[in-house]
Structures are given as structure tokens and as C-alpha cells.
Design a protein around this motif. Structure first.
Motif, mmCIF file in Angstrom:
data_model
loop_
_atom_site.group_PDB
_atom_site.id
_atom_site.type_symbol
_atom_site.label_atom_id
_atom_site.label_comp_id
_atom_site.label_asym_id
_atom_site.label_seq_id
_atom_site.Cartn_x
_atom_site.Cartn_y
_atom_site.Cartn_z
ATOM 1 N N ASN A 162 -0.723 2.541 2.254
ATOM 2 C CA ASN A 162 -0.907 3.446 0.678
ATOM 3 C C ASN A 162 -2.189 3.938 1.077
ATOM 4 O O ASN A 162 -2.371 4.043 2.456
ATOM 5 N N SER A 163 -2.656 4.588 0.948
ATOM 6 C CA SER A 163 -4.159 5.863 1.157
ATOM 7 C C SER A 163 -5.362 4.625 1.183
ATOM 8 O O SER A 163 -6.214 5.205 1.605
ATOM 9 N N MET A 164 -5.286 3.029 0.763
ATOM 10 C CA MET A 164 -6.639 2.305 0.541
ATOM 11 C C MET A 164 -5.566 0.500 1.487
ATOM 12 O O MET A 164 -6.496 0.695 1.631
ATOM 13 N N LEU A 165 -4.896 0.801 1.685
ATOM 14 C CA LEU A 165 -3.876 -0.473 3.203
ATOM 15 C C LEU A 165 -3.717 -0.187 3.529
ATOM 16 O O LEU A 165 -2.398 0.532 3.778
ATOM 17 N N ASN A 166 -3.833 -0.754 5.217
ATOM 18 C CA ASN A 166 -3.255 -0.432 6.301
ATOM 19 C C ASN A 166 -2.644 -2.138 6.322
ATOM 20 O O ASN A 166 -2.998 -3.242 6.287
ATOM 21 N N LEU A 167 -1.405 -2.204 7.768
ATOM 22 C CA LEU A 167 -1.154 -3.255 7.910
ATOM 23 C C LEU A 167 -1.389 -3.180 9.394
ATOM 24 O O LEU A 167 -1.338 -2.211 10.168
ATOM 25 N N THR A 168 -1.961 -4.017 9.832
ATOM 26 C CA THR A 168 -2.801 -4.657 11.044
ATOM 27 C C THR A 168 -1.767 -5.567 11.884
ATOM 28 O O THR A 168 -1.991 -6.130 11.898
ATOM 29 N N LEU A 169 -1.357 -4.728 13.321
ATOM 30 C CA LEU A 169 -0.226 -5.728 14.089
ATOM 31 C C LEU A 169 -1.242 -5.076 15.682
ATOM 32 O O LEU A 169 -1.614 -5.172 16.243
ATOM 33 N N LEU A 170 -1.424 -7.072 15.698
ATOM 34 C CA LEU A 170 -2.470 -7.600 17.243
ATOM 35 C C LEU A 170 -0.698 -6.946 18.184
ATOM 36 O O LEU A 170 0.391 -7.742 18.391
#
Length: 95
Positions: free
Chosen positions: A42-50
Motif C-alpha cells: 500500500n502507500s505506506m508499506l513494502n514487502l522487501t525480499l532478499l
């Protein structure tokens, strides 16, 4: 700082559940193991993957691998349904 932009083609879990494979087109920049794929939720949250590994597979496509602890993690990751998305790859885990 190194970064890249990819457009995803397919996302699938390996049969044994220890990794997720992402096939993508490298649109700009570079993508290397140890960098992070950022998926906006969403506009405030990212899923970050290594990113565990990167390999060219022909026709301008690359394959990114993300390690998973088990098939439940792999199934959860594929459930985010990020096929046909244009995404940022960054050197650090935040954008």
C-alpha cells in the motif's frame, strides 16, 4: 547506490518449498544477489525480499531466487500475486 527496475513475468514456488523463483525482464539498472526486491503493498508499506541468486535465462529474461524456510513461507510469498508488476530492486532493504 546500485538499483534496478524489473517487470515480473512469473512467480512460482519450487516443488520442495525451499525457494521461490521469479522470472522477470530487467528494464533498467542491475540486479545482483544480496539486493532487495521491493513490493509495494500500500502507500505506506513494502514487502522487501532478499535476492538469493540471479541468473540470465535468455530472451532478455532473468531468474531471481528467494530462499524460504519451508513450503508455507513459499506459498505465502506467492500468494502476494506480484506477476506482471514493475518493481524496484535496491541495494538496501528500504526504498
Amino acid at each position: 547506490m546500485r538499483e534496478g527496475i524489473v517487470t515480473t513475468e512469473s512467480v512460482r514456488a519450487m516443488e520442495n518449498g525451499d525457494a521461490v523463483l521469479l522470472t522477470a525482464v530487467l528494464d533498467a539498472g542491475e540486479v545482483l544477489p544480496g539486493m532487495f526486491l521491493n513490493i509495494p503493498l500500500n502507500s505506506m508499506l513494502n514487502l522487501t525480499l532478499l535476492i538469493s541468486s540471479v541468473a540470465p535465462i535468455g530472451d532478455g529474461l532473468i531468474r531471481l531466487t528467494f530462499d524460504c524456510d519451508d513450503s508455507l513461507d513459499a506459498d505465502l510469498l506467492t500468494a502476494f500475486n506480484f506477476e506482471a508488476e514493475t518493481l524496484w530492486v535496491t541495494e538496501v532493504g528500504e526504498d
